[in-house]
Design an enzyme around this catalytic site. Structure first.
Site, PDB file in Angstrom:
ATOM      1  N   SER A 196      36.505  49.475  86.233  1.00 20.53           N
ATOM      2  CA  SER A 196      36.821  48.880  84.936  1.00 20.53           C
ATOM      3  C   SER A 196      35.727  49.167  83.928  1.00 20.53           C
ATOM      4  CB  SER A 196      36.976  47.364  85.091  1.00 20.53           C
ATOM      5  OG  SER A 196      36.986  46.715  83.836  1.00 20.53           O
ATOM      6  N   TYR A 232      34.348  39.250  87.445  1.00 20.23           N
ATOM      7  CA  TYR A 232      35.291  40.369  87.551  1.00 20.23           C
ATOM      8  C   TYR A 232      34.538  41.701  87.484  1.00 20.23           C
ATOM      9  CZ  TYR A 232      38.839  43.768  86.155  1.00 20.23           C
ATOM     10  OH  TYR A 232      39.641  44.896  86.069  1.00 20.23           O
TER      11      TYR A 232
END
Length: 347
Positions: free
Chosen positions: A136, A161
């Site tokens: 990501s 995350y």
């Protein structure tokens, strides 16, 4: 082998096949005659009806097999590798969402860390030609240098995350080093499009418009110093993955490489919003204007986030081609059709 020519004799395992990117990638491979095994746990992080709709569109393909499996279930995952012997694995199964990781950290550790470890173990014991996995853009944390490059320092993630995604890159590197697993990590930059994730801003803005609610814009209403973001259309993302599938990294002692996959053409947040209004206006046949609440820039937000895609372009000739006008129009048309809004407006 050309960039777009995939080996149809191979079996492709796609985790998160009911997800946004997983669905579109599965569909693209199936259209080319590939054998695709899709797995997903169909969790309820967002509307499961959308996930079932995606799967329903994949079911007619003869070479598609769907299995409801959670990658954090090591035994179930191992059995998939045993039975189907995939040649290529694309791991897109993950718990997504930066803010949700503050509310529910357990699921991130379970899916993104333990689940990915199980994927790596399965690839170790049932060797594959190539493992591609989702990282990501959030790994860049509060980096201020733009565009973000793969060689940038990324040891200061600002969300759990992001930490799990950075961990994935480290774990993949280790397994590539120890067991020579050809692995490629992809740092995605704000993927959008039809059938996308309802938790993403553009989807949420549209929901709020039809619920007659104001959207929150975190830029202080300062259009001159607006936030810039990299928005990447789903079809471009799929092309990038498709080209990488048959090009595992083989240089050097560790067959592991990380790529940014983004648009490399940042847009002002307000430009994105006004374009979405125009596209919804076209789809509905009437003028659309969002109610807007302008709020202070959130702590930790950086003025601009966008990807350098030079490394990916050099490797596989990847260059995004979809403008936000074209991409958002596709989304708006789908949204109005999927939720049957034109018929509803006529009642």
């Amino acid at each position: 082998m050309s960039y777009n020519q995939l080996d149809t004799n191979k079996t492709y395992l796609i985790t998160g096949a009911a997800g946004f990117i997983g669905y579109f990638l599965s569909k693209k491979l199936l259209e080319q005659g590939c054998t695709v095994v899709g797995i997903d746990n169909i969790n309820d992080y967002y509307d499961v009806n959308l996930k079932h709709t995606r799967l329903e569109q994949l079911e007619p393909y003869e070479k598609f097999t769907f299995l409801k499996v959670d990658i954090s279930d090591k035994e179930a995952l191992t059995n998939v590798f045993k039975e189907y012997a995939p040649n290529v694995v694309v791991n897109l199964a993950a718990q997504a969402g930066v803010r949700y990781s503050i509310e529910n950290p357990d699921v991130y550790m379970q899916s993104n860390v333990i689940g990915f470890y199980n994927i790596l173990e399965a690839c170790r014991h049932y060797p594959v030609d190539h493992l591609i996995y989702a990282s990501s853009s959030s790994v860049y944390g509060a980096n201020k240098k733009v565009p973000f490059e793969e060689t940038d320092f990324v040891d200061h993630p600002v969300s759990l995350y992001a930490s799990t995604k950075k961990s994935n890159e480290l774990m993949a590197h280790t397994y590539s080093h120890l067991y020579k697993i050809p692995a490629t990590g992809l740092r995605f930059f704000t993927v959008y499009g039809p059938m996308g994730r309802p938790d993403m801003a553009y989807f949420g803005f549209t929901d709020k418009y039809f619920n007659d609610e104001a959207i929150k814009i975190f830029n202080n209403g300062d259009f001159d110093n607006d936030l810039y973001r990299d928005f990447t259309y789903i079809d471009d993302i799929v092309v990038g993955i498709e080209r990488l599938i048959s090009h595992p990294h083989e240089e050097g002692s560790v067959p592991h490489r990380v790529y940014n996959i983004g648009n490399n053409n940042p847009e002002k947040l307000m430009t994105f919003i006004t374009t979405l209004e125009k596209c919804l206006s076209t789809a509905l046949g009437k003028e659309v204007e969002f109610k807007k609440d302008f709020e202070p820039i959130k702590l930790g937000d950086v003025p601009a986030t966008y990807a350098s895609t030079d490394r990916l372009q050099k490797a596989v000739g990847f260059k995004p081609e979809t403008s936000i006008e074209e991409g958002l129009q596709q989304f708006a048309n789908w949204y109005v059709s999927y939720y049957k809004l034109i018929e509803a407006n006529k009642l």
